[in-house]
Design an enzyme around this catalytic site. Structure first.
Site, PDB file in Angstrom:
ATOM      1  N   GLU A  60      -8.697   7.921   1.753  1.00 19.48           N
ATOM      2  CA  GLU A  60      -8.389   8.558   0.354  1.00 19.48           C
ATOM      3  C   GLU A  60      -9.286   9.019  -0.607  1.00 19.48           C
ATOM      4  O   GLU A  60     -10.221   8.021  -0.534  1.00 19.48           O
ATOM      5  CB  GLU A  60      -7.136   7.586  -0.104  1.00 19.48           C
ATOM      6  N   ARG A  62      -2.767   7.993   4.114  1.00 18.08           N
ATOM      7  CA  ARG A  62      -1.616   8.451   3.508  1.00 18.08           C
ATOM      8  C   ARG A  62      -1.893  10.199   3.749  1.00 18.08           C
ATOM      9  O   ARG A  62      -2.690  10.638   4.718  1.00 18.08           O
ATOM     10  CB  ARG A  62      -1.957   8.440   1.938  1.00 18.08           C
TER      11      ARG A  62
END
Ligand SMILES: Nc1ncnc2c1ncn2[C@@H]1O[C@H](COP(=O)(O)OP(=O)(O)O)[C@@H](O)[C@H]1O
Ligand SMILES: Cc1cn([C@H]2C[C@H](O)[C@@H](COP(=O)(O)O)O2)c(=O)[nH]c1=O
Length: 210
Positions: A31, A84
């Protein structure tokens, strides 16, 4: 193959990706948290935790942009594992801000229109979602141990809300469409057991949809 690693804050996603990054022919995209902590000298992540009603849209707009930027990067290896996704940013974090009354309706509407436009017009392929399923209490302990400055204000209740949204999405299929099959890995265990589980699931993860 495109695989997303999903889970609560401090559930062990980065640690999981670190483990798989040692495998050849796998590209790992973590991320872009460093960007969320510093965009042109400003810290939208810190601002959001200090005053979510004022800065929630600012952070989530930037998260949406930086996630999209990751999704459209050309693949450089046969397998990509990404931490994610633009989907969890919207379905979990933006949703949580809105549902908890901390994101004004107009902010949520604008963000939602952007999100809908993106997923309708830009291909965001995914073959497998790996969900690291933890208890909120485990995440709370790991979060304290990691000690990221901006996150010191996070109470257990925040992690419980994020957990419930993840469970409704990926386990109970009660909220939003799930864009790929989900592999659930129980992730409350110590590191040694987690690495063992990753090894046990290696084929399932890397051969997603073969
Ligand atoms: N299985 C585990 N047992 C104990 N601590 C862990 C475990 N996995 C990760 N940690 C620690 O918990 C913290 C959060 O892990 P991290 O991988 O950064 O989570 P995430 O990327 O999901 O936020 C880090 O300090 C990490 O070293
Ligand atoms: C995707 C996303 C993340 N955040 C916040 C939640 C955490 O404080 C960090 C990410 O850290 P993690 O350890 O990798 O979970 O960013 C957010 O507020 N909004 C989002 O959409």
């Amino acid at each position: 193959k495109q695989i997303w690693i999903e889970g609560n804050i401090a559930s062990g996603k980065t640690t999981c990706l670190e483990y798989f990054s040692k495998t050849s022919d796998i590209e790992v995209l973590t991320e872009p948290v460093s960007k969320w902590r510093n965009v042109q000298g400003c810290n939208p992540l810190g601002l959001m935790y200090q005053d979510p009603s004022r800065w929630g849209l600012t952070l989530q707009t930037y998260v949406q942009l930086t996630m999209l930027d990751r999704h459209v990067l050309p693949m450089s290896t046969p397998v990509r594992m990404m931490e994610r996704s633009i989907y969890s940013a919207k379905y979990i974090f933006a949703e949580n801000l809105y549902k908890s009354g901390k994101m004004p309706e107009v902010d949520f509407a604008v963000l939602s229109e952007w999100f809908e436009w993106i997923i309708k017009n830009i291909a965001i392929p995914v073959d497998l979602i790996v969900y690291l399923q933890t208890s909120p209490q485990t995440c709370y302990e790991r979060l304290k141990q990691r000690c990221r400055e901006e996150e010191k204000v996070i109470p257990l209740e925040y992690l419980e809300s994020i957990h419930n949204l993840y469970e409704d999405w990926l386990i109970h299929h009660k909220s939003f469409e799930v864009p790929a099959p989900v592999l659930v890995i129980p992730a409350d265990h110590d590191l040694k057991k987690m690495l063992h589980q990753y090894e046990e699931n290696r084929e399932k993860i890397l051969m997603a949809h073969c």
